[in-house]
Write an enzyme that holds these catalytic residues in place. Structure first.
Site, PDB file in Angstrom:
ATOM      1  N   LYS A 129      37.527  21.391  38.515  1.00 34.13           N
ATOM      2  CA  LYS A 129      38.263  22.590  37.834  1.00 34.13           C
ATOM      3  C   LYS A 129      38.750  22.140  36.653  1.00 34.13           C
ATOM      4  CE  LYS A 129      39.204  26.949  38.905  1.00 34.13           C
ATOM      5  NZ  LYS A 129      38.025  27.937  39.444  1.00 34.13           N
ATOM      6  N   ASP A 169      37.362  31.562  34.322  1.00 34.75           N
ATOM      7  CA  ASP A 169      38.354  31.697  35.456  1.00 34.75           C
ATOM      8  C   ASP A 169      39.234  32.618  34.679  1.00 34.75           C
ATOM      9  OD1 ASP A 169      41.037  30.471  37.132  1.00 34.75           O
ATOM     10  OD2 ASP A 169      39.215  30.625  38.295  1.00 34.75           O
TER      11      ASP A 169
END
Length: 449
Positions: A129, A169
């Site tokens: 991430k 995201d």
């Protein structure tokens, strides 16, 4: 409910010590470890080989400076992150989040969740991430482009289609991915289409990628409802958020015959008893980039806006928290149960607090955890990688058919694992164990890594 097996307590203590102050990461690790007592009882060798400790420690953590120039000529500084958590199953795969709340603890929590989510898809992708504390709200296209170019200038050193494949995201959609991909191409002098996913269709993106997380969550919950002989048809649904995940969750629920009665953003929520007009939400959020409060003004006909407050006060049959972590509290869960909710599906990453999860489970509410229910986005990203590698482009229908099959397989794997470990209907335990075992077995095969 779960408890932390005494054999696993030292692991959590060490995680907290090594990652001081990163409470949301501690929460994510605890939530997984609390599911693993039954696993280590059956496979004590996982403890002997320190597999759990290794899974809890990222393979690599990268923090870097992101300087950029705003429209007034002032130099701004943000901080960038990429946590490459686990590559036992494939290249690191996970989104980039742009939001002022971003810090290394948030990114580690998201990366840790991503490891198990990606494992559940059954596709060859590891977990990672990234992101930055940059706030895109109110910034011009030029400012966002300059930030994304500076961010990618450093990130490009650490990614590649066989190394690490970022995606979007919160705060990162097609526009931002385009700017990042353009800078990567410029820096490397390579058209490496598989280095980023969530790309535009004009330059290697996949049809259905934008819709995939929301559609996937809805497919999962529809299959979960079917285990009780029910469906979305005729159900009232509340979906928090109004970003990409929320919009396409609402879109698919509506196609399944459900009626969306409320959605939200960080300023408040709108209620429309006649059913939220999803096309209007798309116009407000994706085209105008305005606040959800505009919905009530433009729609009229009884639609109303509630500033602040809790969207979970709105009675519903199905709740789909699709905004951000820890948005649905124990208090909210009690309200939803009191108002008759029968199913909750997490579209966001860990949006329900541990107390909220406990309340739903004790009340017999069907509960789909994010690492299973919202895996459709990353699954379709992996399908985008597949299309890029084969120089192919699939139709929307072909891609959505693959997505629906993947989500059915994830649901069934969670349900079957829960049954195997003596907790039928517990999708949290099923998702945690199924994802963990796949990663752990891969790591064992690769030696001490």
């Amino acid at each position: 409910m779960y408890y932390l097996d005494e054999k696993l307590e030292p692991i959590l203590v060490e995680v907290i010590r090594r990652n001081a102050g990163e409470e949301v990461f501690h929460q994510a690790v605890r939530e997984v470890l609390e599911s693993l007592g039954r696993v280590v009882a059956k496979h004590p060798d996982y403890l002997d080989e320190a597999l759990i400790e290794r899974i809890c420690e990222p393979e690599r953590q990268i923090i870097f400076r992101v300087p950029w120039v705003d429209d007034t000529g002032q130099v701004r500084i943000n901080r960038g992150f990429r946590v490459q958590f686990n590559s036992a199953l494939g290249p690191y795969k996970g989104g980039v989040r742009l939001h002022p709340s971003v810090n290394v603890g948030i990114i580690k929590f998201l990366g840790f969740e991503q490891v198990f989510k990606n494992a559940l898809t059954g596709l060859p992708i590891g977990g990672g991430k990234g992101g930055s504390d940059f706030n895109p709200r109110g910034r011009s296209n030029g400012e966002i482009m300059r930030f994304c170019q500076s961010f990618m200038t450093e990130l490009s050193r650490h990614i590649g289609e066989y190394i690490d494949v970022p995606a979007g995201d919160i705060g990162v959609g097609g526009r931002e991915i385009g700017y990042m991909f353009g800078q990567f191409k410029r820096l490397t002098n390579r058209y490496e289409a598989g280095v980023l996913t969530g790309k535009g269709l004009a330059y290697g993106g996949s049809r259905a990628r934008k819709e995939a997380t929301g559609y996937g969550a809805t497919y999962f919950v529809e299959r979960m409802l079917a285990t009780k002989g029910q469906s979305f048809d005729g159900k009232r649904a509340v979906v928090s958020g109004s970003g990409n995940v929320a919009i396409y969750t609402m879109d698919k629920i509506t196609s399944f015959g459900g009626r969306i009665v409320a959605c939200s953003d960080s300023g408040g929520y709108v209620v429309d008893e006649g059913g939220i007009d999803v096309a209007l939400v798309k116009e407000i959020k994706e085209v105008r980039r305005e606040r959800i409060s505009q919905y009530a003004r433009l729609k009229g006909n009884g639609a109303r806006y509630v500033e602040k407050g809790s969207i979970w006060d709105v009675p519903c049959d199905v709740a789909m928290p699709s905004a951000t972590q820890n948005e649905l509290t124990g208090k909210d869960a009690k309200t939803l149960v009191r108002n008759g909710v029968i199913a909750v599906g997490e579209g966001a990453n860990m949006p329900t607090t541990p107390e909220g999860v406990r309340i739903f489970q004790e009340a017999g509410v069907l509960f789909a955890p994010g690492k299973a229910a919202n895996a459709g986005g990353v699954a379709t990203s992996a399908l985008e990688m597949q299309q890029n590698a084969s120089r192919d482009s699939w139709s929307f229908e072909q891609t959505e058919t693959r997505l629906a099959a993947i989500m059915a397989n994830i649901h069934d794997a969670c349900a079957e694992t829960a049954d195997e470990y003596g907790a039928p209907g517990d999708y949290v335990l099923g998702a945690n164990i199924a994802g963990f075992v796949r990663v752990a077995e891969a790591m064992r095969s690769l030696g001490v890594i």
